[in-house]
Design an enzyme around this catalytic site. Sequence first.
Site, mmCIF file in Angstrom:
data_model
loop_
_atom_site.group_PDB
_atom_site.id
_atom_site.type_symbol
_atom_site.label_atom_id
_atom_site.label_comp_id
_atom_site.label_asym_id
_atom_site.label_seq_id
_atom_site.Cartn_x
_atom_site.Cartn_y
_atom_site.Cartn_z
ATOM 1 N N ASP A 76 0.875 -1.175 0.000
ATOM 2 C CA ASP A 76 0.000 0.000 0.000
ATOM 3 C C ASP A 76 0.913 1.226 0.000
ATOM 4 O O ASP A 76 1.498 1.581 1.024
ATOM 5 C CB ASP A 76 -0.912 -0.023 1.226
ATOM 6 C CG ASP A 76 -1.761 1.256 1.331
ATOM 7 O OD1 ASP A 76 -1.522 2.198 0.557
ATOM 8 O OD2 ASP A 76 -2.658 1.294 2.203
ATOM 9 N N CYS A 112 -8.695 6.402 10.146
ATOM 10 C CA CYS A 112 -9.025 5.129 9.497
ATOM 11 C C CYS A 112 -8.038 4.033 9.873
ATOM 12 O O CYS A 112 -7.632 3.219 9.022
ATOM 13 C CB CYS A 112 -9.075 5.261 7.979
ATOM 14 S SG CYS A 112 -10.381 6.316 7.413
ATOM 15 N N GLN A 161 0.808 6.414 0.978
ATOM 16 C CA GLN A 161 1.527 7.474 1.699
ATOM 17 C C GLN A 161 3.019 7.516 1.364
ATOM 18 O O GLN A 161 3.754 8.318 1.944
ATOM 19 C CB GLN A 161 1.371 7.293 3.222
ATOM 20 C CG GLN A 161 -0.058 7.398 3.719
ATOM 21 C CD GLN A 161 -0.618 8.819 3.636
ATOM 22 O OE1 GLN A 161 0.116 9.792 3.485
ATOM 23 N NE2 GLN A 161 -1.922 8.942 3.740
HETATM 24 N N1 PMP Z 1 -4.008 3.472 2.551
HETATM 25 C C1 PMP Z 1 -3.402 4.453 3.224
HETATM 26 C C2 PMP Z 1 -2.114 4.185 3.938
HETATM 27 C C3 PMP Z 1 -3.968 5.727 3.252
HETATM 28 O O1 PMP Z 1 -3.365 6.714 3.939
HETATM 29 C C4 PMP Z 1 -5.175 5.962 2.556
HETATM 30 C C5 PMP Z 1 -5.837 7.326 2.562
HETATM 31 N N2 PMP Z 1 -5.886 7.951 3.815
HETATM 32 C C6 PMP Z 1 -5.767 4.901 1.872
HETATM 33 C C7 PMP Z 1 -5.147 3.682 1.885
HETATM 34 C C8 PMP Z 1 -7.038 5.071 1.104
HETATM 35 O O2 PMP Z 1 -6.859 5.921 0.020
HETATM 36 P P1 PMP Z 1 -8.115 6.432 -0.841
HETATM 37 O O3 PMP Z 1 -9.081 7.013 0.145
HETATM 38 O O4 PMP Z 1 -7.533 7.448 -1.755
HETATM 39 O O5 PMP Z 1 -8.665 5.257 -1.542
#
Ligand code: PMP
Length: 403
Positions: free
Chosen positions: A198, A362, A201
Amino acid sequence: MDIQKIREDFPILSRTVYGKPLVYFDNGATTQKPRLVVDSLVDEYYSVNANVHRGVHYLSQQATELHEASRETVRQFINARSTSEVVFTRGTTESINLLVSSFGDEFMQEGDEVILSVMEHHSNIVPWQLLAARKGIAIKVIPMNDKGELLLDEYEKLFSERTKIVSVVQVSNVLGTVNPVKEMIATAHAHGVPFLVDAAQSIPHMKVDVQDLDADFLVFSAHKVYGPTGVGVLYGKEEWLDRMPPYQGGGEMIQHVSFEKTTFNELPFKFEAGTPDYIGTTGLAKALDYVNGIGMEKIAKHEHELTTYALQRLKEIPDMRIFGEAADRGAVISFLVGNIHHFDLGTLLDRLGIAVRTGHHCAQPLMQRLGIEGTVRASFAMYNTKAEIDALVAGIERVSRMF
Ligand code: PMP
Protein backbone atom coordinates in the site's frame (compact mmCIF):
# COMPACT_ATOMS: atom_id res chain seq x y z
CA MET A 1 14.39 23.96 -4.35
CA ASP A 2 12.61 27.32 -4.38
CA ILE A 3 9.62 26.81 -2.06
CA GLN A 4 8.12 30.23 -2.71
CA LYS A 5 8.11 29.55 -6.43
CA ILE A 6 6.53 26.13 -5.86
CA ARG A 7 3.87 27.71 -3.63
CA GLU A 8 2.91 30.03 -6.45
CA ASP A 9 1.99 26.98 -8.52
CA PHE A 10 -0.69 26.09 -5.93
CA PRO A 11 -3.36 28.82 -5.97
CA ILE A 12 -5.15 27.55 -2.85
CA LEU A 13 -2.08 28.16 -0.68
CA SER A 14 -2.56 31.91 -0.90
CA ARG A 15 -6.10 31.88 0.46
CA THR A 16 -7.08 32.74 4.01
CA VAL A 17 -9.24 30.83 6.51
CA TYR A 18 -11.03 32.85 9.22
CA GLY A 19 -8.95 35.78 8.06
CA LYS A 20 -5.68 33.93 8.70
CA PRO A 21 -3.25 32.67 6.07
CA LEU A 22 -3.98 29.01 5.37
CA VAL A 23 -1.47 26.56 6.84
CA TYR A 24 -2.29 23.28 5.15
CA PHE A 25 -0.99 20.30 7.11
CA ASP A 26 -3.54 17.71 5.98
CA ASN A 27 -1.54 16.40 3.05
CA GLY A 28 -1.83 12.79 4.22
CA ALA A 29 -5.56 13.03 3.52
CA THR A 30 -5.12 14.78 0.19
CA THR A 31 -2.57 17.12 -1.35
CA GLN A 32 -3.33 20.44 -3.02
CA LYS A 33 -3.13 20.69 -6.81
CA PRO A 34 -0.74 22.73 -8.91
CA ARG A 35 -2.37 24.96 -11.51
CA LEU A 36 -1.07 22.89 -14.42
CA VAL A 37 -2.91 19.80 -13.17
CA VAL A 38 -6.25 21.60 -12.92
CA ASP A 39 -5.61 23.38 -16.24
CA SER A 40 -4.99 20.05 -17.93
CA LEU A 41 -8.44 18.83 -16.85
CA VAL A 42 -10.17 21.96 -18.11
CA ASP A 43 -8.20 21.97 -21.37
CA GLU A 44 -8.99 18.36 -22.11
CA TYR A 45 -12.71 18.79 -21.41
CA TYR A 46 -12.81 21.87 -23.61
CA SER A 47 -10.67 20.72 -26.50
CA VAL A 48 -10.36 16.94 -26.68
CA ASN A 49 -13.17 15.28 -24.78
CA ALA A 50 -14.43 12.04 -26.34
CA ASN A 51 -14.80 8.53 -24.99
CA VAL A 52 -11.63 6.49 -25.29
CA HIS A 53 -10.75 3.21 -27.04
CA ARG A 54 -13.95 2.70 -29.01
CA GLY A 55 -13.99 5.52 -31.50
CA VAL A 56 -12.74 5.78 -35.05
CA HIS A 57 -13.11 9.54 -34.99
CA TYR A 58 -10.32 12.04 -34.40
CA LEU A 59 -11.24 13.20 -30.91
CA SER A 60 -11.69 9.70 -29.58
CA GLN A 61 -8.29 8.71 -30.90
CA GLN A 62 -6.68 11.81 -29.42
CA ALA A 63 -8.31 11.18 -26.03
CA THR A 64 -7.16 7.55 -26.20
CA GLU A 65 -3.61 8.61 -26.99
CA LEU A 66 -3.57 10.97 -24.00
CA HIS A 67 -5.01 8.29 -21.72
CA GLU A 68 -2.50 5.67 -22.83
CA ALA A 69 0.37 8.17 -22.65
CA SER A 70 -0.63 8.73 -19.01
CA ARG A 71 -0.36 5.01 -18.41
CA GLU A 72 3.17 5.15 -19.82
CA THR A 73 3.99 8.08 -17.48
CA VAL A 74 2.81 6.00 -14.51
CA ARG A 75 4.80 3.00 -15.75
CA GLN A 76 7.97 5.07 -15.83
CA PHE A 77 7.24 6.70 -12.47
CA ILE A 78 7.05 3.36 -10.66
CA ASN A 79 9.39 1.56 -13.09
CA ALA A 80 6.96 -1.19 -14.08
CA ARG A 81 8.15 -3.47 -16.89
CA SER A 82 5.16 -2.81 -19.10
CA THR A 83 1.99 -0.72 -19.31
CA SER A 84 0.10 -4.05 -19.18
CA GLU A 85 0.98 -4.01 -15.49
CA VAL A 86 -0.62 -0.60 -14.82
CA VAL A 87 -4.35 -0.82 -14.11
CA PHE A 88 -6.26 2.41 -13.60
CA THR A 89 -8.81 2.43 -10.78
CA ARG A 90 -10.67 5.03 -8.73
CA GLY A 91 -8.05 5.06 -5.98
CA THR A 92 -6.11 3.02 -3.44
CA THR A 93 -9.29 1.68 -1.88
CA GLU A 94 -10.68 0.40 -5.17
CA SER A 95 -7.28 -1.02 -6.12
CA ILE A 96 -7.16 -3.06 -2.91
CA ASN A 97 -10.77 -4.20 -3.30
CA LEU A 98 -10.03 -5.29 -6.86
CA LEU A 99 -6.99 -7.23 -5.76
CA VAL A 100 -8.67 -8.86 -2.77
CA SER A 101 -11.72 -9.85 -4.76
CA SER A 102 -9.91 -11.16 -7.83
CA PHE A 103 -6.87 -12.72 -6.12
CA GLY A 104 -9.06 -14.02 -3.29
CA ASP A 105 -11.51 -15.68 -5.69
CA GLU A 106 -8.78 -17.34 -7.71
CA PHE A 107 -6.12 -18.26 -5.19
CA MET A 108 -7.66 -18.46 -1.71
CA GLN A 109 -9.75 -21.20 -0.13
CA GLU A 110 -11.29 -21.64 3.30
CA GLY A 111 -8.54 -21.82 5.93
CA ASP A 112 -5.99 -19.92 3.81
CA GLU A 113 -4.28 -16.94 5.39
CA VAL A 114 -3.35 -13.34 4.64
CA ILE A 115 -0.74 -11.44 6.66
CA LEU A 116 -1.44 -7.76 7.39
CA SER A 117 0.21 -5.38 9.86
CA VAL A 118 -1.21 -3.67 12.93
CA MET A 119 -0.74 -0.25 11.31
CA GLU A 120 -2.90 -0.81 8.22
CA HIS A 121 -5.47 1.69 6.99
CA HIS A 122 -9.05 0.39 7.08
CA SER A 123 -8.80 0.14 3.27
CA ASN A 124 -6.29 -2.66 3.73
CA ILE A 125 -8.23 -4.42 6.50
CA VAL A 126 -11.93 -4.34 5.71
CA PRO A 127 -11.73 -5.80 2.16
CA TRP A 128 -9.87 -8.79 3.65
CA GLN A 129 -12.51 -9.10 6.36
CA LEU A 130 -15.23 -9.14 3.70
CA LEU A 131 -13.31 -11.91 1.95
CA ALA A 132 -12.94 -13.71 5.28
CA ALA A 133 -16.72 -13.57 5.74
CA ARG A 134 -17.28 -14.87 2.18
CA LYS A 135 -14.64 -17.56 2.03
CA GLY A 136 -13.53 -18.30 5.59
CA ILE A 137 -9.94 -17.11 5.18
CA ALA A 138 -7.94 -16.09 8.27
CA ILE A 139 -6.17 -12.78 8.91
CA LYS A 140 -2.84 -12.72 10.76
CA VAL A 141 -1.39 -9.46 12.06
CA ILE A 142 2.25 -8.34 12.33
CA PRO A 143 2.74 -6.59 15.68
CA MET A 144 4.92 -3.52 16.32
CA ASN A 145 7.09 -2.16 19.15
CA ASP A 146 6.29 1.02 21.10
CA LYS A 147 8.29 3.13 18.64
CA GLY A 148 5.93 2.05 15.87
CA GLU A 149 8.30 -0.35 14.10
CA LEU A 150 7.03 -3.70 12.84
CA LEU A 151 8.53 -6.73 14.57
CA LEU A 152 10.19 -8.57 11.72
CA ASP A 153 10.95 -11.70 13.77
CA GLU A 154 7.26 -12.01 14.59
CA TYR A 155 6.43 -11.39 10.92
CA GLU A 156 8.57 -14.32 9.86
CA LYS A 157 6.81 -16.57 12.39
CA LEU A 158 3.38 -15.81 10.92
CA PHE A 159 4.05 -17.72 7.70
CA SER A 160 2.49 -21.18 7.32
CA GLU A 161 1.67 -23.45 4.38
CA ARG A 162 -1.71 -21.70 4.29
CA THR A 163 -0.24 -18.18 3.80
CA LYS A 164 -1.35 -16.97 0.37
CA ILE A 165 -0.46 -13.27 0.39
CA VAL A 166 1.02 -10.45 2.52
CA SER A 167 -0.38 -6.93 2.35
CA VAL A 168 1.42 -4.12 4.18
CA VAL A 169 1.59 -0.33 4.08
CA GLN A 170 4.91 1.21 3.02
CA VAL A 171 4.48 4.40 5.08
CA SER A 172 2.01 4.54 7.97
CA ASN A 173 -0.54 7.35 7.61
CA VAL A 174 -0.55 7.74 11.41
CA LEU A 175 2.94 7.00 12.72
CA GLY A 176 4.93 8.00 9.67
CA THR A 177 6.88 4.74 10.00
CA VAL A 178 8.61 3.73 6.78
CA ASN A 179 8.33 -0.05 6.78
CA PRO A 180 11.23 -2.03 5.28
CA VAL A 181 9.00 -3.46 2.56
CA LYS A 182 11.87 -4.52 0.31
CA GLU A 183 13.20 -6.79 3.04
CA MET A 184 9.67 -7.92 3.94
CA ILE A 185 8.96 -8.79 0.31
CA ALA A 186 12.13 -10.89 0.16
CA THR A 187 10.94 -12.77 3.27
CA ALA A 188 7.53 -13.40 1.69
CA HIS A 189 9.13 -14.59 -1.54
CA ALA A 190 11.38 -16.97 0.40
CA HIS A 191 8.08 -18.57 1.51
CA GLY A 192 6.73 -18.48 -2.06
CA VAL A 193 4.14 -15.83 -1.12
CA PRO A 194 3.30 -12.67 -3.11
CA PHE A 195 3.24 -9.21 -1.52
CA LEU A 196 0.95 -6.19 -1.94
CA VAL A 197 2.40 -2.78 -1.03
CA ASP A 198 0.00 0.00 0.00
CA ALA A 199 1.97 2.95 -1.34
CA ALA A 200 -0.73 5.59 -0.72
CA GLN A 201 1.53 7.47 1.70
CA SER A 202 4.90 6.69 0.12
CA ILE A 203 4.39 7.57 -3.57
CA PRO A 204 4.25 11.35 -2.87
CA HIS A 205 7.38 11.34 -0.71
CA MET A 206 9.98 8.86 -1.96
CA LYS A 207 11.17 7.04 -5.04
CA VAL A 208 9.06 3.90 -5.38
CA ASP A 209 10.46 1.37 -7.83
CA VAL A 210 8.35 -1.77 -8.16
CA GLN A 211 11.18 -3.76 -9.76
CA ASP A 212 13.70 -2.77 -7.12
CA LEU A 213 11.20 -3.69 -4.37
CA ASP A 214 10.21 -6.80 -6.34
CA ALA A 215 6.60 -6.00 -5.33
CA ASP A 216 3.97 -8.30 -6.78
CA PHE A 217 1.26 -5.66 -6.38
CA LEU A 218 1.39 -1.99 -5.44
CA VAL A 219 -1.43 0.53 -5.08
CA PHE A 220 -1.77 4.30 -4.74
CA SER A 221 -4.13 7.25 -5.27
CA ALA A 222 -3.57 10.20 -7.61
CA HIS A 223 -5.05 12.74 -5.20
CA LYS A 224 -2.34 12.15 -2.58
CA VAL A 225 0.41 12.90 -5.12
CA TYR A 226 -0.86 16.31 -6.36
CA GLY A 227 -3.21 14.73 -8.91
CA PRO A 228 -7.01 14.77 -9.21
CA THR A 229 -9.50 12.82 -7.11
CA GLY A 230 -11.12 9.70 -8.50
CA VAL A 231 -8.06 8.10 -10.08
CA GLY A 232 -5.77 5.43 -8.69
CA VAL A 233 -3.42 2.70 -9.77
CA LEU A 234 -3.07 -1.00 -9.21
CA TYR A 235 0.32 -2.22 -10.32
CA GLY A 236 0.55 -6.00 -10.65
CA LYS A 237 3.17 -8.29 -12.11
CA GLU A 238 1.89 -9.57 -15.42
CA GLU A 239 2.36 -13.19 -14.35
CA TRP A 240 -0.17 -12.60 -11.53
CA LEU A 241 -2.62 -10.32 -13.34
CA ASP A 242 -2.77 -12.78 -16.25
CA ARG A 243 -3.99 -15.53 -13.96
CA MET A 244 -6.53 -13.38 -12.10
CA PRO A 245 -10.21 -13.14 -13.12
CA PRO A 246 -11.86 -9.79 -13.93
CA TYR A 247 -13.16 -7.74 -11.00
CA GLN A 248 -16.12 -6.03 -12.65
CA GLY A 249 -17.88 -6.83 -15.89
CA GLY A 250 -18.94 -4.33 -18.52
CA GLY A 251 -17.67 -2.56 -21.57
CA GLU A 252 -13.97 -2.26 -22.33
CA MET A 253 -12.95 -5.40 -20.42
CA ILE A 254 -14.27 -7.86 -23.01
CA GLN A 255 -13.02 -9.23 -26.31
CA HIS A 256 -16.27 -10.81 -27.45
CA VAL A 257 -19.64 -11.18 -25.78
CA SER A 258 -22.39 -13.64 -26.59
CA PHE A 259 -25.02 -15.07 -24.30
CA GLU A 260 -23.25 -18.42 -24.56
CA LYS A 261 -19.72 -17.30 -23.81
CA THR A 262 -17.77 -14.10 -23.21
CA THR A 263 -14.03 -13.73 -23.64
CA PHE A 264 -12.01 -11.08 -21.86
CA ASN A 265 -9.76 -8.33 -23.13
CA GLU A 266 -6.00 -8.37 -22.69
CA LEU A 267 -4.16 -6.67 -19.80
CA PRO A 268 -4.64 -4.14 -18.37
CA PHE A 269 -8.10 -3.64 -19.92
CA LYS A 270 -9.42 -6.88 -18.45
CA PHE A 271 -9.58 -5.02 -15.13
CA GLU A 272 -10.98 -1.74 -16.43
CA ALA A 273 -14.70 -2.21 -16.97
CA GLY A 274 -16.65 0.82 -18.14
CA THR A 275 -15.55 4.29 -19.18
CA PRO A 276 -12.36 5.15 -17.30
CA ASP A 277 -11.66 8.61 -15.88
CA TYR A 278 -9.55 9.33 -18.96
CA ILE A 279 -9.36 13.03 -18.13
CA GLY A 280 -8.32 12.33 -14.54
CA THR A 281 -5.52 10.07 -15.79
CA THR A 282 -4.13 13.01 -17.78
CA GLY A 283 -4.22 15.02 -14.56
CA LEU A 284 -2.31 12.27 -12.77
CA ALA A 285 0.33 12.21 -15.51
CA LYS A 286 0.72 15.99 -15.25
CA ALA A 287 1.11 15.70 -11.48
CA LEU A 288 3.80 13.03 -11.85
CA ASP A 289 5.58 15.14 -14.48
CA TYR A 290 5.44 18.05 -12.04
CA VAL A 291 6.97 15.94 -9.25
CA ASN A 292 9.67 14.71 -11.67
CA GLY A 293 10.35 18.28 -12.74
CA ILE A 294 11.14 19.26 -9.16
CA GLY A 295 12.85 15.97 -8.39
CA MET A 296 11.82 13.36 -5.85
CA GLU A 297 15.18 13.50 -4.09
CA LYS A 298 14.84 17.23 -3.48
CA ILE A 299 11.26 16.81 -2.30
CA ALA A 300 12.27 14.02 0.08
CA LYS A 301 15.17 16.06 1.45
CA HIS A 302 12.99 19.12 2.04
CA GLU A 303 10.25 17.08 3.72
CA HIS A 304 12.82 15.31 5.87
CA GLU A 305 14.16 18.65 7.05
CA LEU A 306 10.64 19.87 7.78
CA THR A 307 9.79 16.72 9.74
CA THR A 308 13.01 16.85 11.76
CA TYR A 309 12.39 20.52 12.54
CA ALA A 310 8.74 19.88 13.44
CA LEU A 311 9.63 17.00 15.76
CA GLN A 312 12.23 19.11 17.51
CA ARG A 313 9.88 22.10 17.91
CA LEU A 314 6.86 20.04 18.96
CA LYS A 315 8.91 18.32 21.66
CA GLU A 316 9.51 21.73 23.26
CA ILE A 317 5.80 21.89 24.12
CA PRO A 318 5.01 20.69 27.67
CA ASP A 319 2.96 17.47 27.91
CA MET A 320 3.50 16.72 24.22
CA ARG A 321 3.09 13.03 23.32
CA ILE A 322 4.25 12.00 19.85
CA PHE A 323 3.09 8.66 18.48
CA GLY A 324 5.65 7.03 16.23
CA GLU A 325 9.37 7.27 16.83
CA ALA A 326 10.58 4.86 14.18
CA ALA A 327 14.19 5.27 13.07
CA ASP A 328 13.00 5.55 9.47
CA ARG A 329 10.01 7.89 9.27
CA GLY A 330 8.11 9.96 6.76
CA ALA A 331 6.46 13.39 6.79
CA VAL A 332 3.58 12.53 9.14
CA ILE A 333 3.44 13.40 12.84
CA SER A 334 0.66 12.26 15.18
CA PHE A 335 0.43 13.77 18.64
CA LEU A 336 -1.64 14.62 21.71
CA VAL A 337 -1.05 17.39 24.22
CA GLY A 338 -1.85 16.81 27.90
CA ASN A 339 -5.51 16.00 28.37
CA ILE A 340 -6.72 18.14 25.49
CA HIS A 341 -9.07 16.14 23.29
CA HIS A 342 -7.70 15.78 19.75
CA PHE A 343 -10.95 17.12 18.35
CA ASP A 344 -10.76 20.29 20.50
CA LEU A 345 -7.14 20.89 19.57
CA GLY A 346 -7.88 20.40 15.86
CA THR A 347 -10.92 22.67 15.99
CA LEU A 348 -9.08 25.48 17.76
CA LEU A 349 -6.07 25.19 15.43
CA ASP A 350 -8.51 25.49 12.54
CA ARG A 351 -9.70 28.85 13.90
CA LEU A 352 -6.07 29.96 13.55
CA GLY A 353 -6.07 28.91 9.90
CA ILE A 354 -4.15 25.68 10.53
CA ALA A 355 -5.63 22.59 8.87
CA VAL A 356 -4.69 19.36 10.66
CA ARG A 357 -6.55 16.08 10.82
CA THR A 358 -8.00 14.67 14.03
CA GLY A 359 -9.44 11.28 14.92
CA HIS A 360 -8.52 7.66 14.30
CA HIS A 361 -7.25 8.27 10.74
CA CYS A 362 -9.02 5.13 9.50
CA ALA A 363 -6.67 3.02 11.60
CA GLN A 364 -8.75 1.98 14.61
CA PRO A 365 -6.84 -1.26 15.28
CA LEU A 366 -3.68 0.85 15.53
CA MET A 367 -5.44 3.25 17.93
CA GLN A 368 -6.37 0.23 20.03
CA ARG A 369 -2.73 -0.88 20.07
CA LEU A 370 -1.70 2.62 21.19
CA GLY A 371 -4.45 2.69 23.82
CA ILE A 372 -5.96 5.93 22.52
CA GLU A 373 -9.03 6.99 20.56
CA GLY A 374 -7.37 9.38 18.20
CA THR A 375 -4.60 11.88 17.59
CA VAL A 376 -3.97 15.20 15.95
CA ARG A 377 -2.01 14.62 12.75
CA ALA A 378 0.14 17.08 10.85
CA SER A 379 1.34 15.78 7.48
CA PHE A 380 3.65 17.72 5.20
CA ALA A 381 4.11 18.19 1.48
CA MET A 382 6.74 19.77 -0.76
CA TYR A 383 5.18 23.25 -0.43
CA ASN A 384 5.21 23.46 3.38
CA THR A 385 7.67 25.70 5.23
CA LYS A 386 9.40 25.99 8.59
CA ALA A 387 7.47 29.23 9.19
CA GLU A 388 4.25 27.20 8.95
CA ILE A 389 5.60 24.76 11.52
CA ASP A 390 6.36 27.71 13.79
CA ALA A 391 2.74 28.80 13.33
CA LEU A 392 1.56 25.31 14.30
CA VAL A 393 3.74 25.27 17.42
CA ALA A 394 2.59 28.77 18.43
CA GLY A 395 -1.02 27.67 17.81
CA ILE A 396 -0.67 24.58 19.99
CA GLU A 397 0.96 26.65 22.75
CA ARG A 398 -1.90 29.12 22.58
CA VAL A 399 -4.54 26.38 22.79
CA SER A 400 -2.63 24.70 25.66
CA ARG A 401 -2.68 27.94 27.65
CA MET A 402 -6.47 28.14 27.20
CA PHE A 403 -6.91 24.69 28.77
N1 PMP B 1 -4.01 3.47 2.55
C1 PMP B 1 -3.40 4.45 3.22
C2 PMP B 1 -2.11 4.19 3.94
C3 PMP B 1 -3.97 5.73 3.25
O1 PMP B 1 -3.37 6.71 3.94
C4 PMP B 1 -5.17 5.96 2.56
C5 PMP B 1 -5.84 7.33 2.56
N2 PMP B 1 -5.89 7.95 3.82
C6 PMP B 1 -5.77 4.90 1.87
C7 PMP B 1 -5.15 3.68 1.89
C8 PMP B 1 -7.04 5.07 1.10
O2 PMP B 1 -6.86 5.92 0.02
P1 PMP B 1 -8.11 6.43 -0.84
O3 PMP B 1 -9.08 7.01 0.14
O4 PMP B 1 -7.53 7.45 -1.76
O5 PMP B 1 -8.66 5.26 -1.54
